[in-house]
Design a protein around this motif. Structure first.
Motif, PDB file in Angstrom:
ATOM      1  N   THR A 584      16.184   5.560  10.570  1.00  0.00           N
ATOM      2  CA  THR A 584      17.434   6.302  10.726  1.00  0.00           C
ATOM      3  C   THR A 584      17.313   7.647  10.021  1.00  0.00           C
ATOM      4  N   CYS A 588      19.209   3.375   5.055  1.00  0.00           N
ATOM      5  CA  CYS A 588      20.370   2.479   5.103  1.00  0.00           C
ATOM      6  C   CYS A 588      20.797   2.098   3.693  1.00  0.00           C
ATOM      7  N   LYS A 627      23.067  -3.258   8.988  1.00  0.00           N
ATOM      8  CA  LYS A 627      22.128  -2.350   9.634  1.00  0.00           C
ATOM      9  C   LYS A 627      21.831  -2.732  11.085  1.00  0.00           C
ATOM     10  N   SER A 628      21.527  -3.993  11.334  1.00  0.00           N
ATOM     11  CA  SER A 628      21.024  -4.337  12.663  1.00  0.00           C
ATOM     12  C   SER A 628      21.466  -5.737  13.059  1.00  0.00           C
ATOM     13  N   GLN A 652      27.075  -4.176  17.697  1.00  0.00           N
ATOM     14  CA  GLN A 652      26.736  -3.100  18.620  1.00  0.00           C
ATOM     15  C   GLN A 652      26.560  -1.821  17.812  1.00  0.00           C
ATOM     16  N   PRO A 653      25.409  -1.156  17.898  1.00  0.00           N
ATOM     17  CA  PRO A 653      25.123   0.012  17.063  1.00  0.00           C
ATOM     18  C   PRO A 653      26.119   1.143  17.291  1.00  0.00           C
ATOM     19  N   HIS A 655      27.110   5.240  15.321  1.00  0.00           N
ATOM     20  CA  HIS A 655      26.549   6.577  15.183  1.00  0.00           C
ATOM     21  C   HIS A 655      26.281   6.979  13.735  1.00  0.00           C
ATOM     22  N   GLY A 659      22.683   4.237   9.636  1.00  0.00           N
ATOM     23  CA  GLY A 659      22.471   3.041  10.441  1.00  0.00           C
ATOM     24  C   GLY A 659      23.386   1.879  10.165  1.00  0.00           C
ATOM     25  N   ASN A 661      26.675  -0.479  10.488  1.00  0.00           N
ATOM     26  CA  ASN A 661      27.557  -0.775  11.612  1.00  0.00           C
ATOM     27  C   ASN A 661      28.555  -1.852  11.232  1.00  0.00           C
ATOM     28  N   HIS A 697      31.333   4.418  12.878  1.00  0.00           N
ATOM     29  CA  HIS A 697      31.260   2.974  13.109  1.00  0.00           C
ATOM     30  C   HIS A 697      32.380   2.630  14.082  1.00  0.00           C
TER      31      HIS A 697
END
Length: 912
Positions: A584, A588, A627-628, A652-653, A655, A659, A661, A697
């Motif tokens: 990113t 993060c 993060k993911s 769902q990611p 902006h 990173g 969310n 987010h």
């Protein structure tokens, strides 16, 4: 407290007599400084120079600072063995975060900054001021007219001292005349070239102490910078200052001195007359002129002759302490008789004036600490006579080098000041001690019947469980309605200023043996205690002599189990739950590197313990700062391994450049997911002339069926995490930008909420908007994010105007159902000036950032909202220790927020 008219008169006379501060001279000068630089308020340095002709040992010297209110503190003590060669420099720099950014390597570092409008001083090893410069009239450190503050703009500018004809720092005794603005700055260190002088003559300052009526010889050293090939002569004359010839303080001198060829020095002797009574320190000057021989110039042509009166002053304790942090008798020898020992520590004791002699001035203290360096021989209840020197140890008035005589034993102790609902004051405009809440009680006995520990232990040096913050009114230090304390209320905003909680103070439980050292305390613990007020490392501090824990707060403190007929929805900011990959724009983690695989594994285990054992396995859990999807799936698997529940990870990611969310953990053994979608993910705005996304987010809407008493019930849950509020209470472009973005985010979400709750298929479905709103349950005076999203925005209480609310019917904030003293989900340390002693003072404030907004249907089904306690109330060391714990204790410190759950009765749509 009582004070007779005669005592008032003698006290006023004594205060005036001692108004002249002790004088001490040296050849160390401040030659350049800045108190703010390109990197901000900590990007600062102080350059000092040895202006003498011989190496100067500066071991134990101090760099002190003052704020604009006259509160002082030591920033640096020079290490033993520190020496400065003649004409050479030392560079002192702030080594804190965002500190000194210059290319010249500093010689010594300090960690606490100097205010933009304060001042700074050099003190010798005895504590006497040798040089000082002020940036405001209120600074304790200034000479003559102070310099103008250079403001709060982050640029490379400071002040440099002017040079005299011999190329040495000018010191006329007037800051405005001696200093000039420097931009850019050019600091010099010990590695920089030293100042090389031609043939010059200088006179050094001198000091004598008078202890009786005998005359004293005061020698002034007069030195050449190098030997001359011919005789050098110079004329020397004395000049009155606070010491005068007419008053018999010294004998005038008007003479010509000769330094023979090949020699470098001579001495001028001035006769100083002794004193028979205590009095102020005084000073006169010796001035050089008419130097001849070998093209000699006068480098330092004026010297101070300081006469220190060390005949003990007879004084009551309240005369010694005065009304401020610096005693009016600082540096003086005093005798004080018939006071009562109230507490004994390992290196000193406190004593207090008997009630019968206490003064009636609420701004002076009747107690003081006597430093003995070793365990005192006196006991609590002894009546003592003390002769000692008045000192100021990190702004704690105390007596040192004491002669102590106990005259009685078992004397009744003075009555304690009762701290409770009204003392210390909770009103910053009517503080208990005038400018502060505590100074007038320092050294005095204090009793607390209804105390509450509001933070777990901090760490200090080698103490894993050190000080805690407390209140004496039995309440949490909660953020309350109003504009942040010290921030001007914006024009057009009908709100007061919040008080800032000036009633909060610090407690060191072990200093006087009330508890065993390194005893842990969890926030929320209540107690009663007796002890004394003190001042330690920039903060007013209560030190108990006895303490009784009324109710110890356990950790973790889990929420109640979910009723069998209920559905449980929760939210938790996971505090940067990151993976190991740096892919990113920014890390993060918020640090220099991403976590290791082992660190991710530990974080996953701790979050699982918190969600499972503290939040008791919510059916739907909003998670923020993840993060993911992969790292969230790891947590879902860990929960399934640790508890009898199966979770699905949903993310769902967005902006965010680092990173992080929002997402969900959903119990698949109880919940059936129908739909997941982001709200307003593609909306943009003009950010400084560039098109940017409104939501870093994007809110995430989950629609699901949950089990009900009969059949299934559809539910809508929105996970949110708007922009943080770190700039909201400030001024300038960054603050304006952040307020506008938060306003647009809230408007966007409110529009989405209204569309969902007015959709025909959702008319009978409960809707909850949950997560970290980065906003309070009331307006901060700028943008009420929670109020805007819930449809309860009040333009009169906000700088940014909405016009009309977008959400009708309005949502209800379930936080309002939580007991008042339990309404907090985040602990923030805020700086509020010098009310508590240090400037800026740091006060722990408990605040609600994590909310649950319910539509009318959801409110009709509502049972209870609870915060799970496992993070905010823990001692720092306990958080670290819990990483290696097992079971529920592993949850402690899993995040910097406390999560919550909302329980609702589960009813199918057909029963509405």
């Amino acid at each position: 407290m009582r004070l007779t008219t005669s005592r008032r008169a003698s006290w006023a006379a004594l205060a005036g007599l001692m108004a002249v501060s002790s004088l001490q001279a040296a050849n160390l000068s401040i030659t350049q400084f800045r108190v703010r630089g390109p990197s901000g308020g900590n990007d600062e340095f102080v350059e000092v120079q040895n202006t003498g002709t011989a190496a100067l040992d500066v071991s134990g010297y101090k760099l002190n600072a003052s704020n604009a209110s006259g509160t002082t503190g030591t920033r640096l003590t020079f290490p033993a063995g520190t020496s400065v060669a003649p004409g050479c420099f030392l560079l002192l720099a702030n080594g804190a975060s965002s500190g000194y950014s210059g290319s010249v390597t500093p010689d010594l570092k300090y960690g606490t900054g100097i205010t933009d409008d304060g001042g700074l001083a050099l003190l010798n090893a005895s504590g006497a001021i040798v040089d000082r410069v002020g940036l405001s009239s209120g600074s304790a450190y200034k000479q003559g007219t102070p310099l103008a503050s250079l403001g709060s703009s982050n640029s490379d500018q400071g002040y440099g001292r002017k040079l005299n004809g011999a190329g040495l720092p000018q010191n006329s005794g007037d800051n405005a005349a001696d200093w000039v603005k420097v931009a850019p700055t050019a600091p010099r260190a010990s590695t920089s070239p030293c100042t090389v002088q031609g043939l010059s003559v200088s006179i050094a300052d001198a000091t004598v102490s008078v202890r009786n009526g005998d005359d004293q010889r005061m020698p002034f050293a007069i030195a050449l910078s190098e030997p001359a090939t011919t005789d050098v002569t110079v004329h020397a004359t004395t000049a009155d200052d606070t010491a005068t010839v007419a008053a018999g303080d010294y004998d005038a001198v008007d003479t010509t001195l000769t330094i023979p060829a090949g020699s470098t020095s001579t001495t001028l002797d001035v006769t100083v007359h002794g004193a028979k009574t205590a009095g102020p320190d005084k000073a006169f000057r010796v001035n050089l002129s008419d130097a001849t021989g070998g093209d000699v110039t006068i480098a330092k042509g004026s010297a101070v002759g300081a006469i220190l009166n060390e005949i003990p002053v007879a004084a009551e304790i309240w005369q010694v302490t005065g009304r401020g942090q610096v005693s009016p008798l600082l540096g003086k020898r005093v005798t004080t008789h018939g006071n009562i020992v109230t507490a004994v520590g390992p290196a000193g004791f406190t004593m207090q004036t008997p009630d019968s002699r206490a003064d009636d001035d609420r701004l002076t203290s009747n107690g003081i600490y006597v430093f003995t360096s070793t365990t005192p021989s006196v006991k609590v209840g002894d009546m003592v006579d003390v002769e000692a020197t008045v000192d100021n140890y990190f702004n704690l008035p105390e007596l040192k080098n004491a002669g102590i005589t106990a005259t009685k034993h078992g004397v009744r102790l003075p009555k304690a000041v009762v701290f409770g609902d009204t003392i210390p004051s909770s009103d910053p405009d009517a503080l208990s001690c005038g400018a502060t809440n505590f100074q007038c009680y320092v050294g005095m006995r204090v009793s607390i019947d209804n105390g509450m520990i509001t933070t777990g232990n901090l760490r200090f040096s080698n103490e894993p469980f050190a000080e805690v913050y407390i209140t004496a009114n039995g309440k949490r230090s909660l953020r309350e309605p109003g504009v942040r304390y010290t921030v001007p209320v914006p024009e057009g905003v009908n709100l007061p200023n919040w008080s800032g909680n000036p009633q909060v103070f610090k407690m060191n439980t072990a200093d006087f043996g009330a508890v065993t050292p390194n005893t842990p305390f969890n926030a929320g613990t209540t107690f009663r205690a007796e002890g004394v007020m003190s001042y330690a490392f920039g903060m007013y501090t209560f030190i108990p002599t006895t303490i009784d824990i009324k109710k110890a707060a356990p950790l973790p403190r889990a929420v109640d189990s979910r009723p069998f007929y209920a559905v449980r929805v929760g939210a938790l900011n996971t505090e940067r739950f990151c993976d190991t990959e740096f892919n990113t724009t920014f890390t993060c983690s918020g640090g220099d590197t991403e976590p290791t695989a082992d660190e991710v594994k530990l974080k996953t285990q701790r979050l699982s313990a918190y969600i499972g054992s503290v939040l008791k396995l919510p059916d739907i859990l909003s998670v923020e700062e993840v993060k993911s999807l992969q790292v969230l799936q790891g947590l879902a698997k860990q929960l399934g391994d640790d508890y009898p529940a199966q979770y699905e990870a949903i993310l769902q990611p967005g902006h965010d450049p680092s990173g992080i969310n929002v997402g969900f953990l959903v119990r698949t053994d109880r919940v059936r997911v129908l739909d997941v979608r982001q709200l307003g993910a593609d909306e943009t705005w003009q950010d400084g002339g560039e098109t940017a996304f409104v939501h870093d987010h994007p809110p995430l809407l989950l629609t699901a069926d949950v089990p009900s008493i009969v059949g299934r019930m559809r539910i809508n849950v929105i996970s949110v995490h708007p922009k943080a509020r770190q700039n909201v209470d400030k001024t300038g472009p960054a603050a304006d930008r952040d307020r506008e973005k938060r306003f647009l985010q809230a408007k966007s979400l409110a529009t989405q909420v209204q569309a969902i709750q007015t959709d025909r298929k959702n008319l009978l479905a409960p809707l909850l908007v949950v997560g970290d709103f980065n906003s309070y349950q009331f307006s901060d005076g700028f943008t009420d994010v929670v109020g805007l999203v819930s449809g309860r925005y009040d333009d009169s209480q906000n700088l940014l105007k909405l016009g009309r609310n977008l959400v009708k019917p309005a949502l209800w904030n379930a936080v309002d159902s939580v007991p008042a003293q339990d309404r907090y989900s985040f602990l923030f340390t805020e700086n509020f000036g010098n009310i508590q002693g240090q400037s800026p003072r740091q006060v722990p404030t408990h605040q609600v950032l994590d909310h649950a907004l319910l539509n009318t249907v959801a409110r009709g089904l509502f049972l209870k909202m609870q915060y799970g306690r496992g993070n905010l109330d823990a001692p720092v060391q306990t958080i670290d220790d819990s990483a290696s714990a097992t079971g529920v204790r592993k949850a402690i410190g899993s995040s910097d927020h406390d999560g919550f759950v909302v329980d609702m009765v589960a009813l199918p749509l057909s029963l509405f």
